[in-house]
Design a protein around this motif. Structure first.
Motif, PDB file in Angstrom:
ATOM      1  N   PRO A 278       0.112  52.271  37.019  1.00 47.10           N
ATOM      2  CA  PRO A 278       0.113  52.360  35.550  1.00 47.10           C
ATOM      3  C   PRO A 278      -0.201  53.754  35.009  1.00 47.10           C
ATOM      4  N   ASP A 279      -0.841  54.607  35.796  1.00 38.97           N
ATOM      5  CA  ASP A 279      -1.208  55.940  35.317  1.00 38.97           C
ATOM      6  C   ASP A 279      -0.100  56.968  35.508  1.00 38.97           C
ATOM      7  N   VAL A 280       0.930  56.605  36.265  1.00 39.57           N
ATOM      8  CA  VAL A 280       1.986  57.564  36.582  1.00 39.57           C
ATOM      9  C   VAL A 280       3.101  57.483  35.542  1.00 39.57           C
ATOM     10  N   ARG A 281       3.470  58.627  34.986  1.00 36.89           N
ATOM     11  CA  ARG A 281       4.567  58.706  34.015  1.00 36.89           C
ATOM     12  C   ARG A 281       5.874  58.917  34.771  1.00 36.89           C
ATOM     13  N   ALA A 282       6.819  58.012  34.563  1.00 38.15           N
ATOM     14  CA  ALA A 282       8.127  58.115  35.216  1.00 38.15           C
ATOM     15  C   ALA A 282       9.182  57.681  34.208  1.00 38.15           C
ATOM     16  N   GLU A 283       9.780  58.636  33.504  1.00 43.32           N
ATOM     17  CA  GLU A 283      10.706  58.332  32.418  1.00 43.32           C
ATOM     18  C   GLU A 283      12.075  57.901  32.939  1.00 43.32           C
ATOM     19  N   ALA A 284      12.637  58.679  33.867  1.00 41.24           N
ATOM     20  CA  ALA A 284      14.010  58.423  34.305  1.00 41.24           C
ATOM     21  C   ALA A 284      14.089  57.342  35.373  1.00 41.24           C
ATOM     22  N   GLY A 285      13.165  57.352  36.300  1.00 43.38           N
ATOM     23  CA  GLY A 285      13.200  56.373  37.373  1.00 43.38           C
ATOM     24  C   GLY A 285      12.219  56.717  38.467  1.00 43.38           C
ATOM     25  N   VAL A 286      12.072  55.802  39.411  1.00 42.70           N
ATOM     26  CA  VAL A 286      11.163  55.984  40.536  1.00 42.70           C
ATOM     27  C   VAL A 286      11.908  55.652  41.826  1.00 42.70           C
ATOM     28  N   LEU A 287      11.813  56.545  42.774  1.00 41.49           N
ATOM     29  CA  LEU A 287      12.413  56.357  44.090  1.00 41.49           C
ATOM     30  C   LEU A 287      11.275  56.183  45.091  1.00 41.49           C
ATOM     31  N   GLU A 288      11.266  55.046  45.784  1.00 40.22           N
ATOM     32  CA  GLU A 288      10.186  54.738  46.717  1.00 40.22           C
ATOM     33  C   GLU A 288      10.612  55.024  48.159  1.00 40.22           C
ATOM     34  N   SER A 289       9.757  55.764  48.877  1.00 42.55           N
ATOM     35  CA  SER A 289       9.970  56.034  50.303  1.00 42.55           C
ATOM     36  C   SER A 289       8.818  55.379  51.067  1.00 42.55           C
TER      37      SER A 289
ATOM     38  N   ASP B 203      19.508  57.280  57.580  1.00 44.89           N
ATOM     39  CA  ASP B 203      18.798  56.037  57.911  1.00 44.89           C
ATOM     40  C   ASP B 203      17.303  56.079  57.626  1.00 44.89           C
ATOM     41  N   VAL B 204      16.912  56.778  56.564  1.00 47.95           N
ATOM     42  CA  VAL B 204      15.514  56.747  56.116  1.00 47.95           C
ATOM     43  C   VAL B 204      15.364  55.631  55.087  1.00 47.95           C
ATOM     44  N   PRO B 205      14.409  54.709  55.279  1.00 48.00           N
ATOM     45  CA  PRO B 205      14.231  53.619  54.307  1.00 48.00           C
ATOM     46  C   PRO B 205      13.870  54.181  52.929  1.00 48.00           C
ATOM     47  N   ILE B 206      14.608  53.803  51.913  1.00 44.29           N
ATOM     48  CA  ILE B 206      14.358  54.305  50.566  1.00 44.29           C
ATOM     49  C   ILE B 206      14.988  53.359  49.562  1.00 44.29           C
ATOM     50  N   GLN B 207      14.374  53.255  48.381  1.00 44.14           N
ATOM     51  CA  GLN B 207      14.897  52.326  47.372  1.00 44.14           C
ATOM     52  C   GLN B 207      14.388  52.723  45.992  1.00 44.14           C
ATOM     53  N   PHE B 208      15.172  52.358  44.962  1.00 42.82           N
ATOM     54  CA  PHE B 208      14.744  52.568  43.591  1.00 42.82           C
ATOM     55  C   PHE B 208      13.887  51.389  43.141  1.00 42.82           C
TER      56      PHE B 208
ATOM     57  N   LEU C 150      17.153  62.542  41.855  1.00 43.91           N
ATOM     58  CA  LEU C 150      16.661  61.401  42.625  1.00 43.91           C
ATOM     59  C   LEU C 150      17.804  60.688  43.342  1.00 43.91           C
ATOM     60  N   ARG C 151      18.943  60.579  42.674  1.00 41.99           N
ATOM     61  CA  ARG C 151      20.100  59.930  43.311  1.00 41.99           C
ATOM     62  C   ARG C 151      20.569  60.727  44.530  1.00 41.99           C
ATOM     63  N   LYS C 152      20.518  62.058  44.421  1.00 44.13           N
ATOM     64  CA  LYS C 152      20.907  62.895  45.556  1.00 44.13           C
ATOM     65  C   LYS C 152      19.979  62.655  46.746  1.00 44.13           C
ATOM     66  N   VAL C 153      18.678  62.585  46.458  1.00 43.22           N
ATOM     67  CA  VAL C 153      17.704  62.316  47.530  1.00 43.22           C
ATOM     68  C   VAL C 153      17.961  60.940  48.132  1.00 43.22           C
ATOM     69  N   HIS C 154      18.195  59.952  47.278  1.00 46.13           N
ATOM     70  CA  HIS C 154      18.468  58.591  47.739  1.00 46.13           C
ATOM     71  C   HIS C 154      19.676  58.562  48.671  1.00 46.13           C
ATOM     72  N   ASP C 155      20.765  59.198  48.247  1.00 44.93           N
ATOM     73  CA  ASP C 155      21.997  59.151  49.032  1.00 44.93           C
ATOM     74  C   ASP C 155      21.848  59.881  50.359  1.00 44.93           C
ATOM     75  N   PHE C 156      21.143  61.015  50.333  1.00 46.29           N
ATOM     76  CA  PHE C 156      20.944  61.751  51.584  1.00 46.29           C
ATOM     77  C   PHE C 156      20.063  60.955  52.540  1.00 46.29           C
ATOM     78  N   ALA C 157      18.969  60.377  52.010  1.00 45.94           N
ATOM     79  CA  ALA C 157      18.071  59.585  52.858  1.00 45.94           C
ATOM     80  C   ALA C 157      18.812  58.420  53.498  1.00 45.94           C
ATOM     81  N   LYS C 158      19.651  57.759  52.725  1.00 45.65           N
ATOM     82  CA  LYS C 158      20.438  56.660  53.270  1.00 45.65           C
ATOM     83  C   LYS C 158      21.378  57.131  54.379  1.00 45.65           C
ATOM     84  N   SER C 159      21.926  58.331  54.222  1.00 48.65           N
ATOM     85  CA  SER C 159      22.883  58.840  55.208  1.00 48.65           C
ATOM     86  C   SER C 159      22.231  59.131  56.550  1.00 48.65           C
TER      87      SER C 159
END
Length: 299
Positions: free
Chosen positions: A31-42, A15-20, A4-13
């Motif tokens: 509430p129904d979605v399982r996300a253990e490590a984190g969520v990246l929003e586009s 200029d695609v809006p993205i955030q954790f 997810l961090r790789k996707v975040h960094d590439f998207a930022k490079s």
């Protein structure tokens, strides 16, 4: 999380809006979605009416004088002599040639009926699943490209719960040929899952794969992020094929990623090659058109 961090960094490079999102915020929204490590929003990701979009572009094309010739398989292409003059493109009746001819050799078929030809100053090869075959008619053998076909089956869901309010993608798997069996919607709001990845030999192998093991694997993928899903309400829907240039990853941030091939071919003036344009080629089509226009007329 590393992916997810790789996707975040590439998207930022680019200029695609993205955030954790925090776990608390992610749980509040979905509430129904399982996300253990984190969520990246586009927030700019969404769906489009693909058929309406194509009909609009086709109407614009014809309004500006364009002509569409359907059911006219290309049988042979002759480059301008000494790099000057016009290209010559022969087409044959549909029954006289195999439109799936996309092997590296791209042999010219035997014609049963009378073929016809047109001339053109430029050729833009945007033939999708058959683009490698067209390219190999033009380029010398040492520059031939082998096509790969990544078939993806979609799955329908007949229940109304759980139903997230947004598209849900699992974290990328390095080297995987697709984006995972993700959750998306059709234009009516109906939930569907997919596509998975199955490497096939023919671009016409479009029937959904009713394979028990593949179906079980897809169910497990879906349950990993939507554990409350009712597996009995999931069924085969339809399938499509992505044109690829190798069995490589589909995420730009990953190693082994194969990007779109968009090139003005060296030594062949007026010939622009578009190969391996899989999803999101449709939504990127206007940007691709701008790039091709730049290549042909402004450089």
């Amino acid at each position: 999380m590393e992916e997810l961090r790789k996707v975040h960094d590439f998207a930022k490079s680019v200029d695609v809006p993205i955030q954790f999102l925090s776990k608390k915020e992610a749980k509040r929204r979905e509430p129904d979605v399982r996300a253990e490590a984190g969520v990246l929003e586009s927030p700019s990701t969404g769906i489009v009416d693909s058929h309406g979009y194509m009909q609009f572009l086709h109407g614009e094309f014809e309004e500006f004088g364009g002509t569409t010739a359907l059911a006219s398989p290309v049988s042979r292409i002759q480059a301008p002599s000494n790099g000057r003059g016009d290209w010559k493109i022969w087409t044959a009746p549909p029954s006289s040639t195999d439109p799936t001819a996309s092997s590296p050799s791209a042999a010219v078929p035997e014609l049963e009926g009378e073929d016809t030809s047109i001339t053109a100053e430029t050729i833009i090869n945007s033939a999708g699943l058959y683009a490698c075959g067209i390219s190999n008619m033009i380029l010398p053998p040492k520059r031939h490209i082998k096509p790969y076909y990544a078939k993806g089956t979609y799955f329908s869901y007949s229940k109304s719960h759980p139903k997230p309010d947004t598209l849900v993608y699992p974290a990328p798997v390095p080297g995987h040929g697709g984006l995972g069996t993700h959750l998306t919607f059709d234009m009516t709001g109906r939930v569907r899952f997919g596509p998975d990845v199955e490497w096939v030999d023919s671009p016409d192998d479009l029937a959904p794969t009713a394979n028990t093991e593949r179906f079980k694997a897809a169910i497990e993928d879906i349950k990993s992020y939507l554990p409350g899903i009712d597996a009995d309400a999931i069924a085969l829907d339809y399938a499509g094929i992505r044109p690829k240039l190798g069995k490589l990853g589909a995420v730009a941030s990953a190693q082994g990623f194969q990007d779109f091939y968009i090139e003005m071919e060296k030594g062949f003036a007026g010939f622009v090659n578009l190969l391996g344009v899989e999803s999101p080629g449709l939504t990127a089509s206007l940007a691709i058109a701008e790039e091709v226009h730049e290549m042909l007329y402004r450089r």
